[in-house]
Write an enzyme that holds these catalytic residues in place. Sequence first.
Site, PDB file in Angstrom:
ATOM      1  N   ASP A   1       0.833  -1.208   0.000  1.00 48.84           N
ATOM      2  CA  ASP A   1       0.000   0.000   0.000  1.00 48.84           C
ATOM      3  C   ASP A   1       0.870   1.261   0.000  1.00 48.84           C
ATOM      4  OD1 ASP A   1       0.882  -0.279   2.605  1.00 48.84           O
ATOM      5  OD2 ASP A   1      -1.080   0.061   3.537  1.00 48.84           O
TER       6      ASP A   1
ATOM      7  N   GLU B   1       9.036  -4.103  11.009  1.00 51.35           N
ATOM      8  CA  GLU B   1       9.485  -2.802  10.498  1.00 51.35           C
ATOM      9  C   GLU B   1       9.973  -1.875  11.603  1.00 51.35           C
ATOM     10  OE1 GLU B   1       6.898  -0.954   7.627  1.00 51.35           O
ATOM     11  OE2 GLU B   1       7.936   0.962   7.747  1.00 51.35           O
TER      12      GLU B   1
ATOM     13  N   LYS C   1      -1.218  -9.479   2.952  1.00 50.15           N
ATOM     14  CA  LYS C   1      -0.519  -8.987   4.139  1.00 50.15           C
ATOM     15  C   LYS C   1      -1.423  -8.002   4.862  1.00 50.15           C
ATOM     16  CE  LYS C   1       3.266  -6.159   3.988  1.00 50.15           C
ATOM     17  NZ  LYS C   1       2.760  -4.964   4.719  1.00 50.15           N
TER      18      LYS C   1
END
Length: 279
Positions: free
Chosen positions: A50, A187, A119
Amino acid sequence: MTYGKDAVRPITAPAIRAQKGQTPIACLTAYTTPMAQVVDKHCDLVLVGDSVGMVLHGLPDTLGVTMDMIIMHGKAVRRGLKRALMVIDMPFGTYEESPEIAFRNAARLMQDTGAGAVKLEGGVAMAPTIAYLTQRAIPVMAHIGLTPQSVNTIGGYKVKGRGIEAQAILADAQAVAEAGAFAVVIEKVPDILARRITAEIDIPTIGIGASAACDGQILVVDDMLGMFAEFKPKFVKRYAELGTDADAAIARYAQEVKSRAFPSAEHIFGDAPASVVSS
Ligand SMILES: Nc1nc(=O)c2c([nH]1)NC[C@@H]1CN(c3ccc(C(=O)N[C@@H](CCC(=O)O)C(=O)O)cc3)CN21
Ligand SMILES: CC(C)C(=O)C(=O)O
Ligand SMILES: [Mg+2]
């Protein structure tokens, strides 16, 4: 078309999962057919992220990305793949509300694009949804640590899991692994935390700003190619400077058009009949 065979890339979600503790998993994003073709040659997993909203559509964050937008890019990417596993991000607002709504939208993403997995962002809170999807034939990659769709509740894109917050991120990792995710993106967390998670869970960890000890790495392809000029977080290594190259090339083109240096003889077509051109 070979029945049943062309539908599945040689690299499947279970194959990625089986890479745990083996050779590192190379992953990149792609949003277009030509980029997907190049990534497919070299990487194991292609993410239709995204991040496309920020990278290609000029949005300020990922929250404005829609199903229609990511499906259009997913279809383009799918046409460029022969080998790599295609994973597609579930947009903000399409999965958080309930496992049922998540299933409806994940199924649509896979049916419309041919992706092999989805995801979604979240740990403990999304574990029931991850279990619901994986028990119903949808492989799920989780995404923990810095989850960009939560930028408004987090208050920025800062490092996650420093200090006592590390316990919560470890719990997220354990929850998504337990729920059946085939891999997890971690992340922007401290190296030591990503190492510990990688050692403690039995699914591959895919790091972005995390640790060299992760089972794989992912970057936004435009970032590592230097195409997204203003975005330079510490975790991005620039393997090319395509943005700078594009700037120089476009400047030269515009200058040559204005000076009539372009087009020159080699770019134009000769031999119109004299009757047409003479007057
Ligand atoms: N081009 C691009 N690359 C990405 O990695 C990416 C996106 N877009 N969009 C979706 C998310 C957002 N991500 C981000 C966004 C910002 C930072 C970041 O480090 N920003 C600042 C620091 C901000 C802060 O500390 O508060 C920086 O220094 O670059 C990191 C990951 C990762 N994802
Ligand atoms: C940065 C990666 C992991 C991602 O979620 C995206 O590209 O949207
Ligand atoms: Mg994303």
